[in-house]
Design a protein around this motif. Structure first.
Motif, short mmCIF file in Angstrom:
data_model
loop_
_atom_site.label_atom_id
_atom_site.label_comp_id
_atom_site.label_asym_id
_atom_site.label_seq_id
_atom_site.Cartn_x
_atom_site.Cartn_y
_atom_site.Cartn_z
N VAL A 35 0.88 -1.17 0.00
CA VAL A 35 0.00 0.00 0.00
C VAL A 35 0.92 1.22 0.00
CG1 VAL A 35 -1.80 1.26 1.23
CG2 VAL A 35 -1.76 -1.26 1.30
N PRO A 36 0.95 2.00 -1.09
CA PRO A 36 1.91 3.10 -1.18
C PRO A 36 1.92 4.05 0.02
CG PRO A 36 0.86 2.76 -3.29
CD PRO A 36 0.15 1.86 -2.30
N GLY A 37 0.79 4.40 0.55
CA GLY A 37 0.74 5.32 1.68
C GLY A 37 1.32 4.76 2.96
N TRP A 38 1.39 3.45 3.05
CA TRP A 38 1.88 2.81 4.26
C TRP A 38 3.28 2.23 4.10
CZ3 TRP A 38 -2.84 -0.92 5.08
CH2 TRP A 38 -3.97 -0.17 5.39
N HIS A 39 3.68 1.89 2.89
CA HIS A 39 4.87 1.07 2.69
C HIS A 39 5.95 1.69 1.80
CE1 HIS A 39 1.60 -2.13 3.36
NE2 HIS A 39 2.27 -2.01 4.49
N THR A 40 5.94 2.99 1.62
CA THR A 40 6.96 3.63 0.78
C THR A 40 8.35 3.31 1.29
OG1 THR A 40 5.40 5.39 0.28
CG2 THR A 40 7.71 5.83 -0.21
N ASP A 41 8.51 3.24 2.60
CA ASP A 41 9.82 2.94 3.18
C ASP A 41 10.33 1.55 2.79
OD1 ASP A 41 7.63 2.06 4.94
OD2 ASP A 41 9.22 1.40 6.28
N ILE A 42 9.43 0.64 2.51
CA ILE A 42 9.85 -0.70 2.10
C ILE A 42 10.49 -0.66 0.72
CG2 ILE A 42 9.02 -3.00 1.45
CD1 ILE A 42 6.91 -2.76 3.66
N ILE A 43 9.94 0.12 -0.16
CA ILE A 43 10.47 0.22 -1.52
C ILE A 43 11.80 0.97 -1.53
CG2 ILE A 43 10.00 1.10 -3.85
CD1 ILE A 43 8.35 -1.40 -2.90
N ASP A 44 11.94 1.97 -0.67
CA ASP A 44 13.15 2.78 -0.62
C ASP A 44 13.73 2.83 0.80
OD1 ASP A 44 15.21 4.53 -1.17
OD2 ASP A 44 13.91 6.29 -1.40
N PRO A 45 14.17 1.69 1.33
CA PRO A 45 14.66 1.68 2.71
C PRO A 45 15.88 2.57 2.92
CG PRO A 45 15.14 -0.41 1.63
CD PRO A 45 14.27 0.38 0.70
N SER A 46 16.67 2.79 1.91
CA SER A 46 17.86 3.62 2.08
C SER A 46 17.49 5.04 2.48
CB SER A 46 18.68 3.62 0.80
OG SER A 46 19.85 4.39 0.98
N SER A 47 16.53 5.63 1.77
CA SER A 47 16.13 7.02 2.07
C SER A 47 15.48 7.16 3.44
CB SER A 47 15.16 7.54 1.01
OG SER A 47 15.82 7.67 -0.22
N PHE A 48 14.83 6.12 3.90
CA PHE A 48 14.13 6.19 5.18
C PHE A 48 15.01 5.79 6.37
CE2 PHE A 48 10.55 6.41 2.39
CZ PHE A 48 9.61 7.12 3.09
N TYR A 49 15.88 4.79 6.18
CA TYR A 49 16.57 4.21 7.33
C TYR A 49 18.10 4.22 7.27
CZ TYR A 49 11.84 2.43 7.96
OH TYR A 49 10.50 2.33 8.09
N VAL A 50 18.68 4.26 6.08
CA VAL A 50 20.13 4.17 5.97
C VAL A 50 20.77 5.56 5.93
CG1 VAL A 50 22.04 3.30 4.56
CG2 VAL A 50 19.96 1.93 4.82
#
Length: 178
Positions: A34-49
């Motif tokens: 679900v794009p509104g909930w899971h954008t971080d899954i697709i781009d974990p680097s921008s969110f967490y790294v």
């Protein structure tokens, strides 16, 4: 048990981490992406790294390099809406370490990986020095989640009981880390 290494995710781990996370949202939650909930899954680097106060940990099977489990932390508190206003005020962004994406592949469950990953996230939050609380939310039907979180923290809001109409059915936890 195979040798499992817990480490901060490197570039070569991101595809494997993404697979673990997507498998969880499809298999365990039944929501799919679900794009509104899971954008971080697709781009974990921008969110967490990349962000300095965020991290993504992975549990890697040293036998073949498989990412067996993931766990992330960021400085975003729960948003209102969809969460109750008082919850967002209790766990403000910037001061709250929010645990996210603690997922373990089914064939690696019941080996203590989630607990080890959470310990690593708590160490990261302590070393940061700017967090005053640790928060997470989970779905009660997530395999093993309620048992793990109840041993590590306390329920601060069970939407099934505390929110009129049951809210989204999410259970919110605070994890002590001082």
């Amino acid at each position: 048990m195979h040798d499992i290494t817990i480490r901060q995710a490197a570039a070569e781990d991101l595809d494997g981490a993404r697979v673990v996370m997507l498998d969880a949202v499809y298999r365990d939650f039944g929501t799919g992406y679900v794009p509104g909930w899971h954008t971080d899954i697709i781009d974990p680097s921008s969110f967490y790294v990349v962000p300095p106060r965020h991290t993504l940990l992975v549990a890697v099977d040293e036998r073949d390099g498989t990412v067996a489990a993931t766990a992330a932390l960021d400085a975003r508190g729960p948003a209102h809406p969809p969460n109750p206003r008082w919850l967002a005020e209790r766990f403000p962004s910037g001061e709250t370490a929010q645990l996210r994406r603690v997922y373990v592949r089914p064939e690696y469950r019941r080996r203590g990986l989630a607990r080890r990953l959470v310990e690593g996230l708590l160490d990261f939050a302590r070393a940061d020095g700017g967090y005053r609380s640790v928060y997470l939310h989970t779905y009660p039907h997530s395999p093993g989640a309620m048992g793990l979180w109840r041993t590590l923290g306390k329920v601060v809001c069970d939407e099934r009981e505390d929110v009129p109409g049951g809210g989204s059915g999410v259970v919110h936890f605070e994890i002590p880390f001082a």
